[in-house]
Design a protein around this motif. Sequence first.
Motif, PDB file in Angstrom:
ATOM      1  N   SER A 129      -4.091   8.414  14.639  1.00 31.11           N
ATOM      2  CA  SER A 129      -3.355   8.716  13.419  1.00 31.11           C
ATOM      3  C   SER A 129      -2.109   7.823  13.655  1.00 31.11           C
ATOM      4  O   SER A 129      -1.081   7.656  12.684  1.00 31.11           O
ATOM      5  CB  SER A 129      -2.670  10.057  13.666  1.00 31.11           C
ATOM      6  OG  SER A 129      -1.524  10.079  14.505  1.00 31.11           O
TER       7      SER A 129
ATOM      8  N   LYS B  61       8.262  13.126  16.379  1.00 33.96           N
ATOM      9  CA  LYS B  61       7.166  12.172  15.853  1.00 33.96           C
ATOM     10  C   LYS B  61       5.993  12.981  15.104  1.00 33.96           C
ATOM     11  O   LYS B  61       5.577  14.079  15.399  1.00 33.96           O
ATOM     12  CB  LYS B  61       6.238  11.772  17.184  1.00 33.96           C
ATOM     13  CG  LYS B  61       7.119  10.481  17.767  1.00 33.96           C
ATOM     14  CD  LYS B  61       6.351   9.066  17.461  1.00 33.96           C
ATOM     15  CE  LYS B  61       7.358   7.805  17.649  1.00 33.96           C
ATOM     16  NZ  LYS B  61       8.057   7.532  16.357  1.00 33.96           N
ATOM     17  N   VAL B  62       5.706  12.391  13.927  1.00 36.63           N
ATOM     18  CA  VAL B  62       4.541  12.833  13.231  1.00 36.63           C
ATOM     19  C   VAL B  62       3.517  11.749  12.880  1.00 36.63           C
ATOM     20  O   VAL B  62       4.065  10.395  13.097  1.00 36.63           O
ATOM     21  CB  VAL B  62       4.878  13.365  11.872  1.00 36.63           C
ATOM     22  CG1 VAL B  62       5.875  14.700  12.105  1.00 36.63           C
ATOM     23  CG2 VAL B  62       5.924  12.306  11.084  1.00 36.63           C
ATOM     24  N   PRO B  63       2.347  11.734  12.401  1.00 38.65           N
ATOM     25  CA  PRO B  63       1.396  10.721  12.362  1.00 38.65           C
ATOM     26  C   PRO B  63       1.978   9.867  11.348  1.00 38.65           C
ATOM     27  O   PRO B  63       3.158  10.073  10.438  1.00 38.65           O
ATOM     28  CB  PRO B  63       0.321  11.538  11.798  1.00 38.65           C
ATOM     29  CG  PRO B  63       0.313  12.803  12.257  1.00 38.65           C
ATOM     30  CD  PRO B  63       1.740  13.287  12.421  1.00 38.65           C
ATOM     31  N   ASN B  64       1.599   8.671  11.270  1.00 43.00           N
ATOM     32  CA  ASN B  64       2.259   7.664   9.921  1.00 43.00           C
ATOM     33  C   ASN B  64       1.646   8.058   8.878  1.00 43.00           C
ATOM     34  O   ASN B  64       0.811   8.666   8.415  1.00 43.00           O
ATOM     35  CB  ASN B  64       2.012   6.169  10.482  1.00 43.00           C
ATOM     36  CG  ASN B  64       0.549   5.999  10.207  1.00 43.00           C
ATOM     37  OD1 ASN B  64       0.006   6.111   9.344  1.00 43.00           O
ATOM     38  ND2 ASN B  64      -0.226   4.881  11.075  1.00 43.00           N
ATOM     39  N   PRO B  65       2.299   7.553   7.891  1.00 39.61           N
ATOM     40  CA  PRO B  65       2.183   7.866   6.586  1.00 39.61           C
ATOM     41  C   PRO B  65       0.557   7.798   6.033  1.00 39.61           C
ATOM     42  O   PRO B  65       0.354   8.618   5.224  1.00 39.61           O
ATOM     43  CB  PRO B  65       2.911   6.862   5.653  1.00 39.61           C
ATOM     44  CG  PRO B  65       4.023   6.386   6.558  1.00 39.61           C
ATOM     45  CD  PRO B  65       3.520   6.649   7.980  1.00 39.61           C
ATOM     46  N   PHE B  66      -0.011   6.816   6.542  1.00 42.51           N
ATOM     47  CA  PHE B  66      -1.336   6.554   6.056  1.00 42.51           C
ATOM     48  C   PHE B  66      -2.219   7.734   6.564  1.00 42.51           C
ATOM     49  O   PHE B  66      -3.307   7.853   6.240  1.00 42.51           O
ATOM     50  CB  PHE B  66      -1.857   5.049   6.302  1.00 42.51           C
ATOM     51  CG  PHE B  66      -0.970   4.276   5.566  1.00 42.51           C
ATOM     52  CD1 PHE B  66      -1.050   3.794   4.364  1.00 42.51           C
ATOM     53  CD2 PHE B  66      -0.167   3.334   6.328  1.00 42.51           C
ATOM     54  CE1 PHE B  66      -0.102   3.084   3.618  1.00 42.51           C
ATOM     55  CE2 PHE B  66       0.706   2.607   5.797  1.00 42.51           C
ATOM     56  CZ  PHE B  66       0.662   2.143   4.441  1.00 42.51           C
ATOM     57  N   GLN B  67      -1.922   8.189   7.662  1.00 43.33           N
ATOM     58  CA  GLN B  67      -2.704   9.113   8.537  1.00 43.33           C
ATOM     59  C   GLN B  67      -2.145  10.594   8.534  1.00 43.33           C
ATOM     60  O   GLN B  67      -2.512  11.613   9.245  1.00 43.33           O
ATOM     61  CB  GLN B  67      -3.125   8.889   9.935  1.00 43.33           C
ATOM     62  CG  GLN B  67      -3.671   7.693   9.928  1.00 43.33           C
ATOM     63  CD  GLN B  67      -4.943   7.217   9.401  1.00 43.33           C
ATOM     64  OE1 GLN B  67      -5.734   8.255   9.262  1.00 43.33           O
ATOM     65  NE2 GLN B  67      -5.378   6.075   9.379  1.00 43.33           N
TER      66      GLN B  67
ATOM     67  N   VAL C  80       8.746   5.423  11.257  1.00 44.05           N
ATOM     68  CA  VAL C  80       7.639   6.350  10.753  1.00 44.05           C
ATOM     69  C   VAL C  80       6.585   5.766  11.601  1.00 44.05           C
ATOM     70  O   VAL C  80       5.483   6.554  11.600  1.00 44.05           O
ATOM     71  CB  VAL C  80       7.626   6.383   9.213  1.00 44.05           C
ATOM     72  CG1 VAL C  80       8.600   6.918   8.715  1.00 44.05           C
ATOM     73  CG2 VAL C  80       7.063   4.860   8.800  1.00 44.05           C
ATOM     74  N   LEU C  81       6.375   4.522  12.181  1.00 41.52           N
ATOM     75  CA  LEU C  81       5.286   3.941  12.853  1.00 41.52           C
ATOM     76  C   LEU C  81       5.357   4.480  14.352  1.00 41.52           C
ATOM     77  O   LEU C  81       6.486   4.624  15.119  1.00 41.52           O
ATOM     78  CB  LEU C  81       5.210   2.693  12.912  1.00 41.52           C
ATOM     79  CG  LEU C  81       5.305   2.164  11.473  1.00 41.52           C
ATOM     80  CD1 LEU C  81       4.955   0.300  11.550  1.00 41.52           C
ATOM     81  CD2 LEU C  81       4.130   2.453  10.483  1.00 41.52           C
ATOM     82  N   ASN C  82       4.164   4.794  15.002  1.00 42.78           N
ATOM     83  CA  ASN C  82       4.079   4.787  16.495  1.00 42.78           C
ATOM     84  C   ASN C  82       3.618   3.835  17.040  1.00 42.78           C
ATOM     85  O   ASN C  82       2.337   3.284  16.843  1.00 42.78           O
ATOM     86  CB  ASN C  82       2.847   6.117  16.451  1.00 42.78           C
ATOM     87  CG  ASN C  82       3.728   7.501  15.759  1.00 42.78           C
ATOM     88  OD1 ASN C  82       4.764   7.425  15.326  1.00 42.78           O
ATOM     89  ND2 ASN C  82       2.565   8.398  15.646  1.00 42.78           N
TER      90      ASN C  82
ATOM     91  N   ARG D 243       0.897  -1.106   0.133  1.00 45.21           N
ATOM     92  CA  ARG D 243      -0.116   0.006  -0.060  1.00 45.21           C
ATOM     93  C   ARG D 243       0.643   1.242   0.008  1.00 45.21           C
ATOM     94  O   ARG D 243       0.695   2.307  -0.562  1.00 45.21           O
ATOM     95  CB  ARG D 243      -0.906  -0.068   1.263  1.00 45.21           C
ATOM     96  CG  ARG D 243      -2.107  -0.952   1.152  1.00 45.21           C
ATOM     97  CD  ARG D 243      -2.837  -1.068   2.420  1.00 45.21           C
ATOM     98  NE  ARG D 243      -3.470   0.044   2.745  1.00 45.21           N
ATOM     99  CZ  ARG D 243      -3.264   0.703   3.682  1.00 45.21           C
ATOM    100  NH1 ARG D 243      -2.606   0.074   4.644  1.00 45.21           N
ATOM    101  NH2 ARG D 243      -3.849   1.843   3.916  1.00 45.21           N
ATOM    102  N   ILE D 244       1.901   1.219   0.606  1.00 40.52           N
ATOM    103  CA  ILE D 244       2.960   2.519   0.589  1.00 40.52           C
ATOM    104  C   ILE D 244       3.582   2.631  -0.601  1.00 40.52           C
ATOM    105  O   ILE D 244       4.051   3.794  -0.909  1.00 40.52           O
ATOM    106  CB  ILE D 244       3.564   2.318   2.053  1.00 40.52           C
ATOM    107  CG1 ILE D 244       4.198   3.884   2.205  1.00 40.52           C
ATOM    108  CG2 ILE D 244       5.045   1.549   1.827  1.00 40.52           C
ATOM    109  CD1 ILE D 244       3.151   4.732   2.563  1.00 40.52           C
TER     110      ILE D 244
ATOM    111  N   CYS E 220      -2.845   4.337  12.962  1.00 44.49           N
ATOM    112  CA  CYS E 220      -3.638   3.424  12.168  1.00 44.49           C
ATOM    113  C   CYS E 220      -3.068   3.322  10.975  1.00 44.49           C
ATOM    114  O   CYS E 220      -2.614   4.248  10.291  1.00 44.49           O
ATOM    115  CB  CYS E 220      -5.016   3.664  12.271  1.00 44.49           C
ATOM    116  SG  CYS E 220      -5.830   2.320  11.120  1.00 44.49           S
ATOM    117  N   LEU E 221      -2.621   2.255  10.365  1.00 47.22           N
ATOM    118  CA  LEU E 221      -2.064   2.242   9.048  1.00 47.22           C
ATOM    119  C   LEU E 221      -3.314   2.088   8.051  1.00 47.22           C
ATOM    120  O   LEU E 221      -2.831   1.969   6.735  1.00 47.22           O
ATOM    121  CB  LEU E 221      -1.203   1.059   8.822  1.00 47.22           C
ATOM    122  CG  LEU E 221       0.026   0.961  10.004  1.00 47.22           C
ATOM    123  CD1 LEU E 221       0.739  -0.298  10.007  1.00 47.22           C
ATOM    124  CD2 LEU E 221       1.065   2.220   9.808  1.00 47.22           C
TER     125      LEU E 221
ATOM    126  N   SER F  84      -8.963  10.475  12.854  1.00 46.15           N
ATOM    127  CA  SER F  84      -7.768  11.410  12.643  1.00 46.15           C
ATOM    128  C   SER F  84      -8.153  12.582  11.620  1.00 46.15           C
ATOM    129  O   SER F  84      -7.118  13.408  12.039  1.00 46.15           O
ATOM    130  CB  SER F  84      -6.914  10.238  11.940  1.00 46.15           C
ATOM    131  OG  SER F  84      -6.007  10.578  11.033  1.00 46.15           O
TER     132      SER F  84
END
Lengths: 619, 376
Positions: A206, B294-300, A169-171, A66-67, A208-209, A232
């Motif tokens: 935010s 930290k920033v939101p992930n790419p999808f959000q 990039v993931l939280n 998806r990315i 969520c993928l 979000s």
Amino acid sequence: MGSQDIEKKNGFAPIVGLKYLFKKPHTIRYPKEDLEVFPVSGNSPNYRGFHTNDLEKCIGCGNCARICPTDAVTMVESTDVRPTNKFAKTVRPVFDYGRCCFCAQCVDVCPTGSLQMSRDYIHTFHPDLSIPVEDEPEIVSKDFIWRADMSRSKNPGYVRNESNKFDKVLNFERIEPKKADPDKRKISFSKYVQIYSKEEASKEASRCLGCGACVEACPNELHIPEYISAISKQDPQESLEWIYKRNPLPLICGEVCTHQCEEACVVGIQGEPLAIRWLKAFSASNVDDYLKTAKITLPKFNGKKLAAVGGGPASLSFGYYARLLGYDVTIYEAEEKLGGAMMWGIPIYRLPKEEMMKDINAILSTGINVHLKTKVGKDIKFEDLMNSYDAVFIGVGNSKPMTLKIKGEDLNGVMQGLTFMHMVNDGSLKDLKGKKVVVVGGGNVAMDVARSSVRLGAQVTIVYRRRIEDMPADPEEIEEAREEGVKIVEMGVPVEIRGKSSVETFEYAVASLVPDPSGGRPKPVVDDRSPHITLSVDYVIAAIGQTPSLDFVPAEIQQKIGFDGRSVPVDEYGHTKVKGLFCGGDASNSRQDIISAIGSGLRAAKGVDLYLAKEEKHV
Amino acid sequence: MELNLLKESNDYKYYELFIGPNHPGIEGNFSYVLKMKGHSVEEVTPDPGLLHRGFEKLMERRLWTQNLALIPRICVPEPDVNEVAYCLGVEHMMGIDVPKRAQYIRVIVLELARIASFLFGMSGLGGTTGHYTSVQWLIGDRDYILDLFEWLTGGRVYHIYQYPGGVKNDLPEGWLDKLSDFLDYLEKRLPEYDKFIFKNPIIQKRTVGLGYISAEDAIENGLTGPNLRASGVMYDIRKAQPYLVYSELDFDIPKTGDGDAFSRVLQRRLELSESIKILRQCIEQIPEGPHRTKVPNPFQFRVPKGSYYSKVESSRGEFGYYIVSDGDVKPYRVYVRGPSYSIGLYYATKALVGMRIEDVPVWIHTTDMCPPDFDR
Ligand SMILES: Cc1cc2nc3c(=O)[nH]c(=O)nc-3n(C[C@H](O)[C@H](O)[C@H](O)COP(=O)(O)OP(=O)(O)OC[C@H]3O[C@@H](n4cnc5c(N)ncnc54)[C@H](O)[C@@H]3O)c2cc1C
Ligand code: SF4
Ligand code: SF4
């Protein structure tokens, strides 16, 4: 320096250049010579070369596909891999190196960390010129399109591993909602988990993928990625619109759903899963008029009438979705209020009654008839319903408790979990100050009983047959119960309850656990050598499960539908073996929770529609 | 006489000359159609394609952070300005504060890229004047920079290293030492460059006095960067509207001044020394701390509704990103202002008129234009 100073003609100039003959060349003949730049020999330690994928760790979530900005990744069904966990898929990413730009964004978003990149430098493509152009695609696929595996992982380059996972990039850390301290919450029945604020909710959302791995784990397959994405965006209205499509009890589920989806959430593999449930509560509590927000338009009644027995979530969901299809639905409920186990079972510190009524009232406002205090089988005959309605739905839940089957069970002070919770919820049990309570069981009902008793002032011990990690109750519930001072006895098998007229002591044996050869939960075994322990107690409350009661249904119908005393067999639309008789909720579900009850109601509403359409054709 | 008659026939007076991507004298995938009279240029028609416009369109269909893999490709010799300008814009619109360390790392990357680009540009001049030593030497030295980049970012040319909120990785252990070694090496090489490029009679003959651009003309036509400064206008965004940590760094804008091709190249050579100065300060001053927020992930990843123009001083001048967001996960519109746009597409139509054909490639290379900027 300026244009004026031109170098004087110098006869030695060519000789000056000679010294460069003996210099080391710039060019490095890779891979024969190593670059000297890096401490690790070879190319850069975080070089973005070919992909490697740990097929044993990969769950097939598809976030890499998806990315990928170049569309180089395709998820392909792979027959040679096993699903990694209960919810994992067996598709694996395949990379088209004719498209890949080696940006590593796929590695960044891989939630398991299985996808990495290697330090392999070269990619050469040797087309076989003897093969005609028509056959080219095959060569291309051979040379360019690979499924990544571990074969290149010996030389890792760009890697997102445990140590730097919070760097990318993931939280992975969940935004925790505000919670009252154990000391405060254990003296009061008021709700102790606060609903997210707008900021908290959108921050949590935010993370969520949007992959949807959670959807299949939800018993009613809610539109989870869609509603989280709307949060979000700070749009609870849009979020609720998505939720309401498959769940007309959003606030209830937002507060007390068993949230199986969170077990499947891919972010939970290396970090904490999304708080999918709390996010739902946020949306529902920020919308006043569900029906208007969800843009529900009610159709005219189509002239057909349906009856639902029981007023729990199964019947409510059935009634709502059948109403949307134009049916005139009547609910018969034995108690004085709707809600079933949500009303009389779930304690108010988890689900305040006004929150519950908000959801139920929205459903009733679509125009559903309700007869309270009408017990089918006593106040009205089941056969009458079957005769006067086009179809009947049974949503009576589980009301027959399982008993401990030990001596002393008839003493005063021995109670069933459901009865106890009913008394707590209807206010007839107000105080247990200074009393000692033993709760038998390890499920969520046992936790509710124990934690409610704590709030009434009792000293509580839970006795469970296996270990804590085997308890079916929510891990959070168990932890919070312990924080509130509940003692848990593991591997305790009740032996006898003693007392003159009311309970005085409770004896249990400490069992040993024997592993189950077929892979199930280990079995507690009590033998002669097992130690026995006796506690002095005032109440013993058994919360070891319950079964449905279909006593109101005539025996021949019970037989016809094949009811075995535990569960009503139904097809995928909740249709029993008797034409026009449907069943849902705890009475027929294998998973006994609210969202499964809602799902069965939704399916039964569709089932009724299909059934009646077919009947009409026959007539 | 017969011969004279022929000479005056209009049919044979002019001819069309196409100099395009396959011509070694032009940079990149772009072409000029020249109307020639004898040896001299009469009329210039630039022939741009849609490369750049394609990038902008593609950006509207990709997530905000996905674009970071795309935009470096807008400028091959110096891709990092794209990443930084884009991130600066996005960060501004989202109200993200970038940690100090990340800002220093960004300056290091930008200056290193500037040096690489100057080396690349000056080597191009060697190509068009037949001075191949400079091509090989400068490209060879540039490769050491690519090694450093590879170590830092994992990629040699396209680094994809910037990320909203900072940079993707921290500096690797020992990287700054290597950088420092490289600067020592480069400084030792500079006198040699000067000798064989700037004091070289052939280069001087071919460039001094060629393609003179006056200060007024330069301003009028929107030139920026070294091309503008070589005409005596001391405008540099790093000084005029400092971004990142440039205000904490001490550097000068060298003055060369008379606006001909030679001073344009010399301007770059002197600015290269200033970049070295900046890098040395960064090595000294870079603070410890996080390299990313930290920033939101790419999808959000959503950028609030609005628009912003962010700009960065690249080795060619003002590189700007005009970003418009409607609050969604993808940009609504991104417009890229490439620095070569004004000189390569517009000013060239004036500047090349009357020039001799052999000077055209030299002029092109001394302006250090990068065709993707104006190939739209
Ligand atoms: C203490 C407790 C805590 C729980 N906690 C959770 C939780 O946190 N999360 C979760 O998802 N689930 C929880 N559950 C389970 C959940 O409440 C049930 O799965 C769900 O309510 C089942 O819905 P239902 O509609 O099938 O039946 P019920 O909710 O049991 O409703 C059945 C209704 O039918 C009525 N009825 C029965 N017989 C007749 C008759 N003959 N005539 C008329 N009416 C009749 C009953 O009075 C009752 O109101 C809990 C259950 C209990 C007991
Ligand atoms: S490295 Fe980038 S382009 Fe290549 S597959 Fe991964 S996401 Fe796609
Ligand atoms: S909640 Fe988790 S599993 Fe579901 S879509 Fe979001 S990231 Fe994926």
